[in-house]
Design a protein around this motif. Structure first.
Motif, mmCIF file in Angstrom:
data_model
loop_
_atom_site.group_PDB
_atom_site.id
_atom_site.type_symbol
_atom_site.label_atom_id
_atom_site.label_comp_id
_atom_site.label_asym_id
_atom_site.label_seq_id
_atom_site.Cartn_x
_atom_site.Cartn_y
_atom_site.Cartn_z
ATOM 1 N N ARG A 33 1.993 1.791 -3.364
ATOM 2 C CA ARG A 33 0.681 1.941 -4.649
ATOM 3 C C ARG A 33 1.029 3.779 -3.968
ATOM 4 O O ARG A 33 0.785 4.575 -4.974
ATOM 5 C CB ARG A 33 -0.090 1.909 -4.083
ATOM 6 C CG ARG A 33 0.016 0.477 -4.512
ATOM 7 C CD ARG A 33 -1.003 -0.543 -4.934
ATOM 8 N NE ARG A 33 -0.689 -2.092 -5.639
ATOM 9 C CZ ARG A 33 -0.055 -2.172 -5.997
ATOM 10 N NH1 ARG A 33 0.559 -1.473 -6.806
ATOM 11 N NH2 ARG A 33 0.445 -3.961 -5.742
ATOM 12 N N LEU A 70 0.927 -1.280 -0.161
ATOM 13 C CA LEU A 70 -0.220 0.226 0.186
ATOM 14 C C LEU A 70 1.050 0.799 -0.507
ATOM 15 O O LEU A 70 0.868 2.324 -0.211
ATOM 16 C CB LEU A 70 -1.425 0.312 1.696
ATOM 17 C CG LEU A 70 -1.729 0.712 1.597
ATOM 18 C CD1 LEU A 70 -2.774 1.282 0.215
ATOM 19 C CD2 LEU A 70 -2.575 0.921 2.699
ATOM 20 N N PHE A 115 3.505 5.660 -5.639
ATOM 21 C CA PHE A 115 3.052 5.796 -7.085
ATOM 22 C C PHE A 115 1.807 6.846 -7.466
ATOM 23 O O PHE A 115 1.751 7.739 -8.792
ATOM 24 C CB PHE A 115 2.993 4.632 -7.172
ATOM 25 C CG PHE A 115 3.089 3.894 -9.227
ATOM 26 C CD1 PHE A 115 4.263 4.103 -9.735
ATOM 27 C CD2 PHE A 115 1.540 3.557 -9.610
ATOM 28 C CE1 PHE A 115 3.864 3.872 -11.009
ATOM 29 C CE2 PHE A 115 1.346 3.680 -11.091
ATOM 30 C CZ PHE A 115 2.047 4.037 -11.768
ATOM 31 N N ILE A 116 1.227 6.586 -7.121
ATOM 32 C CA ILE A 116 -0.903 7.703 -7.290
ATOM 33 C C ILE A 116 0.128 9.268 -7.056
ATOM 34 O O ILE A 116 0.345 10.330 -7.744
ATOM 35 C CB ILE A 116 -1.509 7.475 -5.830
ATOM 36 C CG1 ILE A 116 -2.170 5.844 -6.654
ATOM 37 C CG2 ILE A 116 -2.486 8.370 -5.704
ATOM 38 C CD1 ILE A 116 -3.228 5.489 -4.990
#
Lengths: 262, 264
Positions: free
Chosen positions: B179, B176, B182-183
């Motif tokens: 990610r 998480l 990454f977002i």
């Protein structure tokens, strides 16, 4: 065939047991879809009048791109690279399954579990973002989903190619980044290819990304059986072509392993 | 104390450089492919800007500058503080912080500096080229641009520490954390002109990707002392929050009692 089905089901079961990761993927997809939609709203307000794509169609077009992107397993190239670099791939010689086939089944199993979940939440979100409207050729959705699965196979074979390239490059990550960006741009995942200049459109459609991305996604607003069959045929051709290259790479790899050991 | 830390940092960097050079093809491959990767993305956006000419007041040169700033800032993080990413999150998740905690060095600083990625050089080169070719850099605004660049790099580091501290508070959360980063990077890479109202406020003060994608272009076109102070304050503020969050989380840390020697 049963062996590959078992591998596929094992990958599918693994996905179901990782619900937290899957929910993070759903969330990420919804955020990206919202950003895409925001971008296109701004663009449309200024200049899109001359374009034929309607906002609702565009949201669904982007959703299909997102499904392809977030439905595939992450880190596949990394795992293959590790097998190549550590020599663990030598153990695969003993197994009665093809290494490439096994990796493809893992990807397919993951995709088949993720697809309905991502589609469910993404679909609801797309309907909400488009004010309750459905895309122009919504009735073609089942055909599009079949073609989307073929696209996934093409792109997964590409990822396996990247992983096996560690044999020559030592590190597959930079090639992975490049292929990923080519997927976004040449596959038209962010922008429909019709927005590009003609030379870039031609270039995109002469790569596997053009048919895997735009070729499938644009059917949601411009469906015709001729385009669907053409896209399906081209995807099958790419599957055969890339599989041949992978087979060759695998033979080279095995020769190296046979000489140097695992 | 600071000199000792710097000396330690240089030693870690030297070690990372030696280790990266050990695989020469991979080292140069990372740099070249990273430049190509940025080039492909740029070609895509160029094609879009060709179709629309301007997007909400932004020309392609604005996008080039913004992209260059984000990429170059990320390169500083990747080159010098890559350890603050997934590496830190996994150490926390698997209870493997102990080797860092028992040393006299600052554990957070040590972990952040312990991983370096050569691909950052490719990003640094392409980021600087993009900013230069945008035509927005003038001798008069160079100082401000350097400040914005450093602030953006600090923001990447801060957000990475912040996201990587999540495993202190939730189990199995390293993916998480990755990610979320990454977002953050993805949002920062979109032209800031597409956001307005509440979305713009959130992207500047709450999930500060807009500090890299919205404010720098505004600062270049309509410079003001207030804007640069806002950029710097948000970066420093989030850095403080990240450090606070790490040390608060450290109180909840559970070791796996799996003591082993570390690589650097």
């Amino acid at each position: 065939m049963k062996k590959y089905l078992t591998l596929l089901l094992a990958a599918a079961r693994e996905q179901i047991s990782h619900l937290k990761t899957l929910s993070a993927r759903v969330l990420l997809m919804l955020i990206m879809l919202t950003i895409f939609r925001q971008f296109w709203m701004v663009v449309k307000a200024e200049t899109l009048d001359s374009q034929t794509i309607q906002p609702t169609d565009l949201i669904w077009y982007l959703l299909l791109g997102c499904l392809l992107q977030y439905g595939r397993p992450e880190g596949l190239h990394r795992r293959i690279e590790e097998d190549v670099r550590t020599g663990d791939i030598a153990y695969c010689l003993l197994r009665p399954v093809s290494y490439i086939g096994a990796k493809l089944c893992e990807s397919l199993g993951t995709f088949l579990v993720r697809l309905p979940i991502l589609l469910f939440f993404g679909g609801i979100w797309a309907i909400y973002l488009s004010g309750g409207e459905l895309p122009h050729d919504f009735q073609a959705f089942p055909v599009i989903l079949i073609l989307l699965t073929l696209s996934m196979i093409v792109l997964s074979l590409g990822t396996i190619f990247v992983g096996l390239s560690a044999l020559f490059l030592q590190d597959s990550l930079p090639l992975f980044w490049m292929i990923q960006k080519a997927e976004y741009i040449l596959g038209g995942l962010f922008f429909p290819l019709t927005l590009y200049p003609q030379w870039l459109q031609t270039l995109a459609m002469s790569t596997p990304f053009g048919y895997a991305g735009y070729g499938v996604s644009h059917l949601i607003y411009e469906f015709s059986w001729i385009s669907a069959v053409q896209t399906g045929g081209m995807l099958l051709l790419w599957i055969i072509g890339i599989s041949g290259i992978l087979k060759l790479m695998y033979v080279l790899l095995m020769r190296k392993v046979a000489i140097n050991g695992g | 104390m600071a000199v000792k830390q710097l000396d330690f940092w240089f030693s870690l960097l030297k070690l990372a450089a030696k280790s990266a050079f050990a695989l020469k093809t991979a080292f140069f491959g990372r740099i070249v492919f990273m430049c190509l990767n940025n080039l492909i993305l740029l070609v895509g956006w160029w094609a879009v800007f060709q179709s629309f000419n301007h997007i909400n007041g932004w020309a392609f040169s604005d996008f080039m500058f913004m992209s260059g700033l984000v990429i170059a800032a990320l390169s500083l993080f990747t080159l010098f503080f890559r350890g603050a990413g997934i590496h830190l999150a996994r150490l926390i998740e698997f209870g493997e912080l102990d080797p860092y905690l028992i040393q006299p060095r600052n554990p957070l600083f040590h972990i952040c500096c312990s991983v370096s990625d050569a691909s950052g050089l490719g990003d640094l080169i392409s980021g600087c080229l993009l900013m230069s070719f945008s035509g927005l850099i003038t001798p008069g605004n160079l100082g401000v641009i350097i400040l914005m660049f450093l602030a953006a790099a600090l923001l990447f580091l801060s957000m990475s520490i912040l996201f990587s501290s999540i495993p202190f508070y939730a189990r199995d959360a390293s993916d998480l954390s990755e990610r979320l980063f990454f977002i953050f990077f993805n949002i920062a890479g979109y032209p800031g002109c597409i956001y307005s109202g509440l979305a713009k406020f959130i992207l500047i003060f709450i999930f500060p990707a807009g500090v890299m994608s919205i404010l720098p272009i505004e600062m270049i076109h309509t410079p003001s002392f207030g804007k640069i102070i806002t950029i710097l304050s948000i970066s420093v503020g989030f850095f403080g929050l990240a450090i606070f969050s790490f040390y608060q989380g450290l109180k909840r840390y559970e070791s796996s009692n799996h003591i082993r020697s570390k690589r650097s």
